[in-house]
Design a protein around this motif. Sequence first.
Motif, PDB file in Angstrom:
ATOM      1  N   GLY B  85       0.803  -1.214   0.000  1.00 17.05           N
ATOM      2  CA  GLY B  85       0.000   0.000   0.000  1.00 17.05           C
ATOM      3  C   GLY B  85       0.836   1.264   0.000  1.00 17.05           C
ATOM      4  N   ALA B  94      -6.920   2.892   2.964  1.00 18.13           N
ATOM      5  CA  ALA B  94      -5.908   2.159   3.729  1.00 18.13           C
ATOM      6  C   ALA B  94      -6.574   1.084   4.586  1.00 18.13           C
ATOM      7  N   LEU B  97      -7.899  -1.697   2.379  1.00 16.14           N
ATOM      8  CA  LEU B  97      -6.813  -2.518   1.844  1.00 16.14           C
ATOM      9  C   LEU B  97      -6.337  -3.539   2.877  1.00 16.14           C
ATOM     10  N   TYR B 112       3.576  -1.381   3.431  1.00 17.67           N
ATOM     11  CA  TYR B 112       3.342  -0.205   2.601  1.00 17.67           C
ATOM     12  C   TYR B 112       4.553   0.711   2.619  1.00 17.67           C
ATOM     13  N   GLN B 323      -2.566  -1.047   7.227  1.00 16.68           N
ATOM     14  CA  GLN B 323      -1.651  -1.324   6.118  1.00 16.68           C
ATOM     15  C   GLN B 323      -0.326  -1.905   6.591  1.00 16.68           C
TER      16      GLN B 323
END
Lengths: 476, 674
Positions: B85, B94, B97, B112, B323
Amino acid sequence: MRVVIVGYGMAGSRLAAELHARGGEHKVTVLGAEPHRAYNRIMLSTLLAGKIGEPDVELAEVAGQGVDVRTGADVTAIDRAAREVRTDDGDRIGYDHLVLATGSRALVPPLPGLDPTDLPARVAAFRTLDDCRRILAVARDARSVLVLGGGLLGLEAARGLAARGLDVTVVHPVGHLMERQLDPAAGAVLAGTLAGLGVRTELAVGGSGVQVDADEVRLRLTDGRTLAADLLVLSCGVRPETGLAAAAGLAVERGVVVDDRLRTTDPHVSAIGDCAQHDGTLTGLVAPAWAQARVVAQLLTGEDPTVRYRARPAVTRLKAAGIDLAAMGDPTDGPGEELTFADPARGTYARLRIHDERLTGAILLGDNPTVGTVVQLFDRGGPVPTDRRALLLGRAVGATAAAPAESPALMPDAATVCQCNDVRKGALVACWRDGARTVDEVVAATRASTGCGGCREAVAGIVDWLCEADSVGAAR
Amino acid sequence: MVLRAEGDRVEVLPRQFPTNRGGLCQKGWTAAELLDHPDRLTTPLLRDPSGELRPATWDAALDRVAAGIRAVQSGHGRDAVAVFGGGGLTNEKAYALGKFARVALRTRHIDYNGRWCMSSAAAAGIRAFGVDRGLPFPLADLGRADTLLLVGANPAETMPPLMRHLTDQRRRGGRLIVVDPRVTATARQADLHLQPLPGTDLAVANALLHIAVIEGLVDKAYVDARTTGFEQVRRTVAGCWPAEVERLSGVPVADLEATVRALAGGSAIILTARGAEQHAKGVDTVSAFVNLALALGLPGRPGSGYGCLTGQGNGQGGREHGQKSDQLPGYRKIDDPAARAHVAGVWGVDPDELPGPGVPAYRLLDSLGTPGGPRAMLVFGSNPVVSAPRAARVTERLRGLDLLVVADFLLSETAALADVVLPVAQWAEEEGTMTNLEGRVLRRQALRRPPPGVRTDLDILAGLAARLDAGDPEAGRFPTDPRVVFAELRRASAGGPADYAGITWERIERDEGVFWPCPDPDGPDAPRLFADRFPTPDGRARFHPVTHRPAAEEVCAEYPLHFTTGRVLAQYQSGTQTRRVAALRRAAPGGFVELHPDLADRLGVDEGDELVVTSRRGELRAPARLSPTIRPDTVFAPFHWAGAARANSVTNDATDPVSGMPEFKICAVRVERA
């Protein structure tokens, strides 16, 4: 592997920490003669000054984390055949590897009236925490102090005691202070600086005898005079503690002789710190002692069997309120070029020697903004600046931003006024020509000064200038 | 900023807001240009058998992704699919995800690009304060501090509007002290500039605390009442005496002393940023500055404290809601059974079905396509081909994947390697929230609809979840309306350190943002933390003893110079966006290597000469830019460019053992004329 460290000063405690940090199957025993935990000797003069208390000088220790630290344990003998050490209370402690970190002790000068084994209360060396306690016990009710010895340690003690408000006189048998590090001119500047801090100096005169009674201590001088004070601090050098090593039959010269692996003549015995003599040299400083501790730890744990100790050139640093002194190498002698700067009235002095584009020695005293750079260049052997003034006057040389033009008229059109929005003077002028007449209009059209806002005044100045140049009144 | 739409054209205007105070830099002014940029992706792309990326329908693209995921997971297990991410994604994205990775893919592998950015300060903050909020006070407090210490921060170039607070501060008679190896635009404005050798900030911090101790400047009452662990730290810094640190760092003892005295005088704020944090000892370096702040009694005192300057657009919010490889929404820890139970309840799954912690970003990227490593990856809002350390190796790893999916609105260097590229909406085309460096949750408002052919990240996740979970009619578990996602986020974060339960979009709009934690819709938010207690089990802040250690790679005869990286004013991150804006390209047209004229002289290099900078990992080629403001033993390159000028071809992939932060800020190189 059983590692025994004799000595719990800055070297011994550091080695214990280095071994601990590397983990592994080591059983580490540290035997310290002093009764307290390891402390930072460098902070003792601050302790004398009364700014901090004893707990503030203690160092982080690893006792209780797989490391057995025994304080107040005096080692009396090493039995190399049996690989064990003996302590004064009859203990025998076996080792696979022994590290001597016994340090050094203060020298008591051979003066009539001074018994090195039994100093009177008004006389103290300046070396250990116990010495500090002795000094402070007297200093609390004292008004005047004599310091015998104008080397680094003596001056640190003098400065610390002067900071307590005591009347301090340093007696030094050589013609200038810190003669091992300084040239006579620097010594003179330093004496002047000290005078301003309340420390008198008696140079080129030594002590010839000491008399102590209940009220004061009198130091007879070699020129026939006698100085009296409430306290006499001795700072006449140190001698490595090599008795154990010598008695055990290890090679000892001025210190315990060690090789690049810090090993003595017995491969099962190493020596580090003040007691060790490497490549003919005693160090007497903490940084090399810690570097040696690291090397021994790397070797004993097998982390890096090829590592060797390489001595770095010493940098002497005296930094206290009102004093800023750095000395390294020998700037007074040798090939190459010499740089000097002196402003004795303000206590500033600099002398540097450059050979082959490298710094080979320097004395910096007083307000020298370059001291960090100079120390680092000397330490790392980096090339010196092309503009030598940068070594004396600081990073400002060649590093200042161009001064703003006196008048916008002198500014080139390509000069950037607003960094944040990349607006050049030419764009502001063009905007004016297109009809914008106030700062706000110019800003709205060009976005100048809308970022950090730092150029707002510059933009306003240019608009003013354009107004005047055009003789058109403009409201802001 | 505020946006104005005229027809389909969007214009950016600065907004009077307490954070930027009406300031906007060139990147902001020109941000709207990307909305209708000719390079904008408006159709999914699929790599065809000949290796070309060709336009495709959304159904074809999502089917291909879902089929690829299924193939990889059936052959190699659930963890064989990874998600990567970005700190620029909204909170809603976020959050979605992270949920998508754990619930739809059921993989432990998500991390991420914030790992490159905030992770060291985050870890040190949690270690000391029990919580990680970049600034535990409003940004405007900077303007009122008597002394500001900026460590490895260059807001004059990276965050220009922030300088307005610094201008305020100095107008009120405050002092600005900057620690930076370069004389940056920010350092030039400082009253005192400490210019340490790269990689020695930790030692500098410990020396500052050493001085605070010996000068009696430690706030003993505060230390006794509000902290634990000072004794051990005090003994550790006793071994960091200033003269030795001067030798190591090159910072004069007198400057160290002046710094401590300024910090101890009145109100003071210490801020760290990437310069201090992007090291293999970044967490310990931040801890050293936090220790200093605690010893001086700053955190929680009005107008004082420690903070970190967050980098990316949603750098703060992006690191709070799942994330991160070890984290669940609300800044909960994924290995905490209570946290798992709570979040699993919100998600309607069995807590035991939630995967455990994954690995930090670089380790994840470095394992791609290797035995036991993921074989497929979905990238959202990130461009690791340019931004990851040791970028050539990362590029090779990405090439080794069975399936690489990139969601972006431009064909980034990473997207160019992908098997499937999914075109997504931009900031002006979507609703949602962001959380800024103050922990203030802000609204993002859609001003227009995305162009035809473009979908939002939430649409993509919902589309994929539906395909992956074909048997489950509850595809609505991945709602596409950000307002619905935010409502779910509030429930998921409730009770966590970053508690959003009491934050509504309406409240954000009414109150110029809402500071978390805010558990109750009718209760107060939290502009200032730590006034009475720290969110640790005993309510006290924790000292953490740390010691200097050398950089992962030190200079040697073969690689004799230090190399450090950073930013320039007119470019942003990996440059995918800003390199496409004409005005920004004009201001900062390409990569360069900054070096001192003395060094240039020794190398026989003139301004503009093409240089090769070589490390053990690779080389970069760019023209020389001579500057007397950099140390002669250090060269600098900005990291915004791809291709030959890519700075990350050179950087070191050594990472911090706690945070996983790569050592972007120092490695050893040699420099030659090309």
